[in-house]
Design an enzyme around this catalytic site. Sequence first.
Site, PDB file in Angstrom:
ATOM      1  N   HIS A  21      -0.084   0.481  -2.709  1.00 59.39           N
ATOM      2  CA  HIS A  21      -0.108  -0.593  -1.722  1.00 59.39           C
ATOM      3  C   HIS A  21       1.118  -1.494  -1.852  1.00 59.39           C
ATOM      4  CE1 HIS A  21      -4.502  -0.321  -0.434  1.00 59.39           C
ATOM      5  NE2 HIS A  21      -4.379   0.597  -1.370  1.00 59.39           N
ATOM      6  N   ASP A 124      -2.084  -7.463   2.493  1.00 59.03           N
ATOM      7  CA  ASP A 124      -2.823  -6.204   2.477  1.00 59.03           C
ATOM      8  C   ASP A 124      -4.190  -6.358   3.140  1.00 59.03           C
ATOM      9  OD1 ASP A 124      -4.674  -4.049   1.073  1.00 59.03           O
ATOM     10  OD2 ASP A 124      -2.608  -3.406   0.764  1.00 59.03           O
TER      11      ASP A 124
END
Length: 476
Positions: A21, A124
């Site tokens: 990520h 995120d």
Amino acid sequence: MAPRPSTVPQVVIFPFMAQGHTLPLLDLSKALSSKQINVTIITTPSNAKSILDHVSKHPNIRLIELPFPTADGVPRGCENTSQLPSMEYHAPFLMATKRLRKPFERVLNDMKESQSLPLCVVSDFFLGFTQPVCQSFGIPRLVFHGMGVLPMAICKASWVHKPNPDPDSGHIDLPGLKLPFVLTASDLPHEVVNSSDLNDPMSQFLEEVGDADVNSWGVIVNSFEDLELGRVSYFESFYKNGARAWCIGPLNLHDEDVNTQNAPFGSTNVMKWLKEHESRSGSVLYVSFGSQADVSDAQLDEVGLGLVESGVQFIWVVRSTTWSPPNDMKERLDDRRGLIVSDWVDQRRILSHVSIGGFLSHCGWNSVLESLSVGVPILAWPMMAEQALNARVVVDGLGAGVRVRNQGVAGGSGNGVVSWKAISKGVRELMGEGEKGTSARERARVLGGVARRAVEEGGSSYKTLDELLQKLQCQC
């Protein structure tokens, strides 16, 4: 006296604490930095060093460190999913990140007091708490999933419509979405299949961050228009207030170190070994299953024997701390045939090396893009999350790879361990001169050229990033 506001535009980036990520958002930070945008990355102390290693050449990228919250079920000192003993700790880890809301709010408040609020916050998907905080400060929040448009669209549609598989064929139809392959329940992430179980803490968490997701100002997508074949508008239909999906990838192509010949591979053995194989362009298979997949020692045995049996030269990154090659593999393996590496390597530079001709991969989206953007076809072996969808996109949608088939389970015991025979067959199919391998290599080569053009000046991703920044600056 109050601090003078900065005249240089700023963007705040808040990655989730997992390597897959974080890395693409570091690439985004570099892309923004190259356009004279100040970037502030929010992270935790133990993640800060590795982030600084990636962005050290960019003086207008700075870090703000927030202490990682202590929480039940999360081992002390674990601030990244790669540090978790097993994926059993993943859900508690996710829940713990929600406690970063107050510290994040204080960061934005400090920026407000110094008259230096950012153009936007890119955070995120798992950090859903950032959406209401950004909204309270009047700051656009752009969400980042780390997936391509088609896998995201399938997950969104499946979560919203909860379709029932056909009782006879097991096929799934999604309203309004035309797919390049037949979708089945086995292609969907476990969390999507079980989304109706609201007693499950993970489902509750995903419902919560999903609500923040669809209320975001926009979506940052690590992909490019020519890869998505007009499905962006369908994906955008799940968002509110006219939110747009901004395709600005492949983000890895913004990394200036990838094609720098003097940059380190992370291992002198790797560099030396690859150099010895330069004379046979495309002859080496690169093997890696990412940082999250939990591959058993029994399965690693089968992988090793399958690689040796295939007769193909390979470089294999093994993350296990308990596995060592079985004796019958050691006897048949010499340094020219294969190299097994247990320390860190620079995957992007390995994939871009002239000797690499294929990638046996778990099909995490970063790995897919890193491989295809340099024209390397994929032997797809999905293991978790949305990787099965990524594999379907690569193999059946793009034609840029082949699939490891699960027939021939080792020992015939039904233990889920794929046999060395199936692995060897897949390797030979991808790397050999047969129709499937040849076609996959050609498609990957073409896609590599399209990907590179997308991020070059005048390309679709280049123009989209400029358009995004212009819109944010006008709104500000």
